[in-house]
Design a protein around this motif. Structure first.
Motif, PDB file in Angstrom:
ATOM      1  N   LYS A  32      -2.535  13.015   0.571  1.00  0.00           N
ATOM      2  CA  LYS A  32      -3.699  12.709   1.144  1.00  0.00           C
ATOM      3  C   LYS A  32      -3.622  13.887   2.251  1.00  0.00           C
ATOM      4  CE  LYS A  32      -5.249   8.317  -0.102  1.00  0.00           C
ATOM      5  NZ  LYS A  32      -5.159   6.662   0.209  1.00  0.00           N
ATOM      6  N   HIS A  73      -7.093  -1.921   2.652  1.00  0.00           N
ATOM      7  CA  HIS A  73      -7.294  -1.140   1.311  1.00  0.00           C
ATOM      8  C   HIS A  73      -7.123  -2.228   0.246  1.00  0.00           C
ATOM      9  CE1 HIS A  73      -6.775   1.621  -2.091  1.00  0.00           C
ATOM     10  NE2 HIS A  73      -7.610   2.339  -1.197  1.00  0.00           N
ATOM     11  N   CYS A 108      -6.122  -1.894  -2.528  1.00  0.00           N
ATOM     12  CA  CYS A 108      -4.696  -2.010  -3.344  1.00  0.00           C
ATOM     13  C   CYS A 108      -3.670  -3.153  -2.773  1.00  0.00           C
ATOM     14  CB  CYS A 108      -4.001  -0.566  -3.258  1.00  0.00           C
ATOM     15  SG  CYS A 108      -2.969  -0.388  -1.449  1.00  0.00           S
ATOM     16  N   ASP A 117       0.553  -0.059   6.437  1.00  0.00           N
ATOM     17  CA  ASP A 117      -0.241   0.880   5.228  1.00  0.00           C
ATOM     18  C   ASP A 117      -0.306   2.196   6.071  1.00  0.00           C
ATOM     19  OD1 ASP A 117      -1.403   2.151   3.393  1.00  0.00           O
ATOM     20  OD2 ASP A 117      -2.802   0.614   3.000  1.00  0.00           O
ATOM     21  N   ILE A 174      -9.372   3.123   5.620  1.00  0.00           N
ATOM     22  CA  ILE A 174      -9.963   3.906   4.276  1.00  0.00           C
ATOM     23  C   ILE A 174     -11.672   3.958   4.968  1.00  0.00           C
ATOM     24  CG2 ILE A 174     -10.425   1.934   2.953  1.00  0.00           C
ATOM     25  CD1 ILE A 174      -9.692   5.481   1.893  1.00  0.00           C
ATOM     26  N   GLY A 216      -4.927   3.912  10.060  1.00  0.00           N
ATOM     27  CA  GLY A 216      -6.324   4.586   9.279  1.00  0.00           C
ATOM     28  C   GLY A 216      -6.391   3.820   8.067  1.00  0.00           C
ATOM     29  N   ASP A 232       1.076   8.401   2.119  1.00  0.00           N
ATOM     30  CA  ASP A 232       0.720   9.188   1.056  1.00  0.00           C
ATOM     31  C   ASP A 232       0.860  10.647   1.524  1.00  0.00           C
ATOM     32  OD1 ASP A 232      -0.409   8.254  -1.590  1.00  0.00           O
ATOM     33  OD2 ASP A 232      -2.160   7.624  -0.447  1.00  0.00           O
ATOM     34  N   ASN A 271       2.803   0.727  -1.318  1.00  0.00           N
ATOM     35  CA  ASN A 271       2.396  -0.709  -0.604  1.00  0.00           C
ATOM     36  C   ASN A 271       2.940  -1.790  -1.762  1.00  0.00           C
ATOM     37  OD1 ASN A 271       1.021  -0.532   1.887  1.00  0.00           O
ATOM     38  ND2 ASN A 271      -0.223   0.830   0.666  1.00  0.00           N
ATOM     39  N   ALA A 304      -1.202   4.844   4.598  1.00  0.00           N
ATOM     40  CA  ALA A 304      -1.414   5.817   3.422  1.00  0.00           C
ATOM     41  C   ALA A 304      -2.129   7.160   4.046  1.00  0.00           C
ATOM     42  CB  ALA A 304      -2.039   5.247   2.329  1.00  0.00           C
ATOM     43  N   ILE A 305      -2.958   6.822   4.824  1.00  0.00           N
ATOM     44  CA  ILE A 305      -4.103   7.960   5.544  1.00  0.00           C
ATOM     45  C   ILE A 305      -3.409   8.408   6.448  1.00  0.00           C
ATOM     46  CG2 ILE A 305      -6.168   8.427   7.129  1.00  0.00           C
ATOM     47  CD1 ILE A 305      -7.436   6.900   4.861  1.00  0.00           C
ATOM     48  N   GLY A 343       1.892   7.057  -5.455  1.00  0.00           N
ATOM     49  CA  GLY A 343       0.926   7.122  -4.343  1.00  0.00           C
ATOM     50  C   GLY A 343       0.864   6.037  -3.293  1.00  0.00           C
ATOM     51  N   GLY A 344      -0.093   5.791  -2.489  1.00  0.00           N
ATOM     52  CA  GLY A 344      -0.075   4.481  -1.673  1.00  0.00           C
ATOM     53  C   GLY A 344       0.070   3.251  -2.072  1.00  0.00           C
ATOM     54  N   SER A 345      -0.925   3.141  -3.123  1.00  0.00           N
ATOM     55  CA  SER A 345      -0.830   1.718  -3.839  1.00  0.00           C
ATOM     56  C   SER A 345       0.448   1.329  -4.476  1.00  0.00           C
ATOM     57  CB  SER A 345      -1.671   2.030  -4.996  1.00  0.00           C
ATOM     58  OG  SER A 345      -2.866   2.305  -4.962  1.00  0.00           O
TER      59      SER A 345
HETATM   60  C1  LIG Z   1      -5.598   5.783  -0.429  1.00  0.00           C
HETATM   61  C2  LIG Z   1      -5.310   4.568   0.139  1.00  0.00           C
HETATM   62  C3  LIG Z   1      -4.254   3.622  -0.385  1.00  0.00           C
HETATM   63  C4  LIG Z   1      -4.046   3.879  -1.859  1.00  0.00           C
HETATM   64  O1  LIG Z   1      -3.333   5.017  -1.821  1.00  0.00           O
HETATM   65  P1  LIG Z   1      -3.215   5.756  -3.417  1.00  0.00           P
HETATM   66  O2  LIG Z   1      -2.455   6.953  -3.221  1.00  0.00           O
HETATM   67  O3  LIG Z   1      -4.654   5.952  -3.696  1.00  0.00           O
HETATM   68  O4  LIG Z   1      -2.637   4.963  -4.640  1.00  0.00           O
HETATM   69  C5  LIG Z   1      -3.747   2.347   0.343  1.00  0.00           C
HETATM   70  N1  LIG Z   1      -4.312   2.272   1.595  1.00  0.00           N
HETATM   71  C6  LIG Z   1      -4.897   3.110   2.086  1.00  0.00           C
HETATM   72  C7  LIG Z   1      -5.190   3.000   3.608  1.00  0.00           C
HETATM   73  C8  LIG Z   1      -5.540   4.296   1.600  1.00  0.00           C
HETATM   74  O5  LIG Z   1      -6.457   5.029   2.276  1.00  0.00           O
END
Ligand SMILES: *Cc1c(COP(=O)(O)O)cnc(C)c1O
Length: 486
Positions: free
Chosen positions: A304, A190, A192, A272, A247, A245, A301, A153, A274-275, A148-150
């Motif tokens: 998402k 985020h 993470c 980042d 969180i 984007g 991600d 990153n 992710a979103i 995932g995003g964590s």
């Molecule tokens: C969700 C999110 C993360 C973490 O990603 P995971 O898939 O939950 O590990 C990192 N950065 C942003 C901006 C996020 O929304």
């Protein structure tokens, strides 16, 4: 030798019965997704179920049919129903049916995506290539599918630390750093990143959180003066994290301005995304990401806004050799023969690009979903969510007793119930109660956040099943619970 235990395996004792059960499971699974809207968006796990889920592991076999019945009774009804059209909590995807079947097939083949000479790594390579193109990254950039995003990153920040601190940080470690190593991001970054930076040995203070403007994007002047002051104080700034984007509110940092700053300061430019980064597929917001393609690395991600079933993320690194130099490590038991055939030959070893050695075939569900729908349809789903966020924003603005608590970024709407005459503390308490009641009603499942001390309901509309009417229903339910409806 005649003892049947000599021939015991973990295969079904009765293949016909297992086949029947498997057909039933697939039928039930499709029914579950198709009829999710008819059930509550969420319901609390009963005490009795919690107790049953604390029982010890059985020593002896149980009939698979009984195990499956137990799943249906105590697990399925009480999970997060991300497939529900009014599931808008945190920020999740809604899943895809074909993606779920992809998980089944991936587990069936059960290959190890550490790498090697087989078709599965070619699928991951192809999927990464598609994403690289979407993001406008060069052909020779590297990538890795992650949980995932964590992890995406974390992987990128590791490359940045190893590469851009003026010495060989991979081999010499942080104890040889010429000064404290620092990374910059907005206060909206985020969590993470803090975990990643702590894990990388830089300490919590290694993440310098920079103030945001009224629209919750990184304040560039504050960034520049903090970097200058830190350099003055003997620190080693090496990276800026821009968020595509956030969180909390879906804010998108100014990518070109941050890219320019990083270029002039010699800093690693990490995004980042992710979103939001995948929303380059959506016509109505694509332009907001201009400059993202200049990043040294991007984390995003797929579970998402691309709705791939959990887990699926991706990291891209512009300079593949820096990525490889951060993670490649080949002990003798993993030694590979160049290209002279056999299962260990070839250069597709994803374990050289991340922490994991054994890796699941998560690429298959992504490959199947993207082929099934085509990228344009994913873009249309995102564009509609953005329109729905704006629609919900208008509903809130036009309704007495409701107010927006932040500008709407992408597909995230923050608001609260405010009947008037209450102070902030009282309103925070009221809205907390309201949210719990709303979730318990099963009608909708938004989540919450706190912005500048103001507690609010947060509706993250990354949901390909939401219809515009679902937001009318949300508003009427909030008013009903708030006691304002007639
Ligand atoms: C969700 C999110 C993360 C973490 O990603 P995971 O898939 O939950 O590990 C990192 N950065 C942003 C901006 C996020 O929304």
């Amino acid at each position: 030798m005649n003892d049947p235990k000599h021939h015991e395996t973990l295969d079904p004792e009765n293949w016909d019965e297992m086949r029947q059960l498997a057909h039933r499971i697939v039928d039930d699974a499709l029914d579950y997704i198709q009829s999710t809207a008819e059930r509550p968006a969420w319901q609390a796990v009963p005490k009795e179920v919690i107790e049953r889920l604390e029982s010890p592991a059985p020593g002896e076999p149980t009939d698979p049919v009984a195990v499956y019945e137990e799943y249906r009774e105590i697990i399925q009804p009480y999970t997060m129903h991300t497939a529900h059209p009014r599931f808008w909590a945190w920020y999740m995807g809604s899943g895809t049916v074909f993606g779920a079947l992809g998980e089944l097939l991936a587990a069936t083949l059960n290959p190890n995506l550490g790498g090697g000479n087989h078709a599965a790594p070619l699928v991951e390579k192809q999927v990464i290539g598609w994403i690289r193109k979407m993001m406008g990254f060069p052909e020779n950039a590297s990538g890795l599918l992650t949980s995932g995003g964590s992890m995406a990153n974390f992987t990128a920040l590791t490359v940045a630390r190893n590469t851009n601190c003026g010495y060989d940080a991979r081999r010499e470690g942080v104890r040889s750093a010429p000064g404290p190593l620092t990374v910059y991001a907005s206060t909206e970054v985020h969590s993470c990143h803090q975990k990643a930076i702590e894990t990388l040995g830089l300490g919590t203070a290694g993440l310098r959180k920079i103030a945001v403007s009224d629209d919750y994007t990184l304040d560039l002047e504050a960034l520049a003066s903090r970097v200058a002051a830190d350099r003055e104080a003997g620190m080693i700034p090496f990276c800026v994290v821009a968020t595509a984007g956030t969180i909390n509110t879906g804010a998108i940092d100014d990518m070109n301005a941050i890219a320019d700053f990083c270029q002039s300061e010699g800093l690693w430019f990490h995004v980042d995304g992710a979103i939001g980064s995948v929303a380059v597929l959506a016509d109505n917001v694509r332009d907001l990401f201009a400059g993202m393609e200049r990043a040294d690395s991007i984390a995003l991600d797929l579970h998402k806004w691309m709705h791939i079933p959990f887990e699926a993320g991706c990291v891209l690194v512009r300079d593949a050799s820096l990525h490889y130099d951060s993670f490649a490590l080949v002990p003798e038991y993993l030694h590979r023969e160049a290209d002279d055939g056999g299962m260990a030959s070839g250069s597709l070893w994803f374990s050289d690009y991340g922490l994991q050695l054994t890796r699941q075939f998560r690429a298959l569900k992504v490959w199947m979903s993207i082929k099934e729908h085509g990228l344009a349809r994913f873009g249309r789903m995102m564009a509609r969510n953005v329109e729905q966020a704006r629609y919900l924003g208008k509903l809130i603005e036009n309704t007495d007793g409701l107010e927006l608590t932040a500008p709407i970024g992408l597909d995230i709407v923050c608001f609260r119930y405010n009947p008037g005459g209450l102070d902030t503390e009282e309103l925070n308490r009221l809205n907390k109660v309201l949210l719990v009641r709303l979730q318990e009603s099963g009608v909708a499942a938004p989540s919450y956040t706190t912005l500048n001390g103001v507690y609010c309901l947060r509706v993250a509309i990354s949901n390909h099943r939401s219809r515009f009417e679902d937001f009318d229903l949300l508003i009427s339910e909030v008013l009903r619970i708030g006691g304002l409806s007639k």
